[in-house]
Design an enzyme around this catalytic site. Structure first.
Site, PDB file in Angstrom:
ATOM      1  N   HIS A 109       0.841  -1.195   0.000  1.00  0.00           N
ATOM      2  CA  HIS A 109       0.000   0.000   0.000  1.00  0.00           C
ATOM      3  C   HIS A 109       0.877   1.246   0.000  1.00  0.00           C
ATOM      4  O   HIS A 109       2.011   1.244   0.470  1.00  0.00           O
ATOM      5  CB  HIS A 109      -0.907   0.003   1.228  1.00  0.00           C
ATOM      6  N   LYS A 130      19.499  -6.266   6.986  1.00  0.00           N
ATOM      7  CA  LYS A 130      20.769  -5.943   6.335  1.00  0.00           C
ATOM      8  C   LYS A 130      21.634  -7.188   6.329  1.00  0.00           C
ATOM      9  O   LYS A 130      21.358  -8.175   7.037  1.00  0.00           O
ATOM     10  CB  LYS A 130      21.476  -4.804   7.068  1.00  0.00           C
ATOM     11  N   ARG A 189      26.373 -11.335   7.505  1.00  0.00           N
ATOM     12  CA  ARG A 189      27.483 -12.227   7.175  1.00  0.00           C
ATOM     13  C   ARG A 189      27.497 -12.444   5.675  1.00  0.00           C
ATOM     14  O   ARG A 189      26.454 -12.419   5.017  1.00  0.00           O
ATOM     15  CB  ARG A 189      27.369 -13.575   7.904  1.00  0.00           C
TER      16      ARG A 189
END
Length: 231
Positions: free
Chosen positions: A126, A193, A196
């Site tokens: 949305h 994020k 490794r």
């Protein structure tokens, strides 16, 4: 009385086992014929979640879909989405129970992708461009999603529109993922994020370790210290 309870319990369990086997969707079952394609050995376990837009859904061979999994293409049943498919699940995948795969434009899940339960994957979100119009009444935006072969998506992870996950990657449980991530990544957090990475030189390592081991740039004009003293 205990004998009667045990007998009834056995009958109920046997009956439920029969219902689960009979109501599962497979290539040979009537429900399987509605899909664009469904490979050999596919099983959508009973009870299924919301499944519609089957004509625009492909499922590769030997993929197992757990109980109460919803897989959909389009806003609702009866919508014409054109000649191509929208949701494509590769061969040998395992989709955990209670997960949702909600496609409107393009969701590609590679081969041998495994998910934990209650994973949510969508290519639509949305928008809130107009601050006066209720968000639920604003027309949503689509952006393709791609999950590379051999990846693992942990329990409760959310894969948002526009996400591209490379091969052999891990998404931690509960992560909220958006963006592009290279092959052999471990992805975690909210927002997610890379925590490794894998490289031939370092094996699995944190991104900061890769920066620390990178050679420093050298100035070709610089001379060794002993040359400076003798010049």
């Amino acid at each position: 009385m205990s004998f009667v309870k045990r007998a009834v319990g056995r009958l109920v369990h046997r009956g439920w086992t029969y219902v689960r086997e009979a109501a599962a969707i497979s290539p040979a079952a009537p429900g399987g014929y509605r899909f664009h394609s469904m490979g050999e050995g596919v099983c959508l376990s009973f009870p299924q979640g919301a499944i519609f837009g089957e004509q625009w859904i492909e499922i590769g061979p030997h993929t197992l879909v757990g109980e109460r999994v919803s897989i959909s293409a389009g806003m609702g049943p009866g919508v014409d989405l054109g000649p191509g498919t929208v949701v494509r699940i590769g061969r040998g995948c395992s989709i955990g129970r209670g997960s949702h795969i909600v496609g409107h434009q393009s969701i590609d899940i590679g081969d041998d992708v495994f998910t934990g339960p209650y994973v949510y994957i969508t290519d639509q979100n949305h928008v809130y461009d107009d601050p006066e119009t209720p968000i639920g009444r604003q027309w949503p935006r689509n952006k393709p999603v791609s999950i590379g072969s051999g990846s693992w998506i942990g329990t409760g992870a959310i894969i948002l529109p526009g996400t591209r996950i490379g091969r052999q990657s891990v998404v931690a449980g509960g992560a909220v993922v958006r963006g592009e991530f290279p092959d052999h990544s471990v992805i975690a957090g909210v927002p997610a994020k890379v925590v490794r990475r894998h490289s031939p030189d370092l094996g699995w390592h944190s991104p900061s370790a890769a920066r620390l081991t990178s050679p420093l740039p050298t100035d070709p004009r610089a001379r060794p210290e002993h040359e400076s003293r003798t010049a």
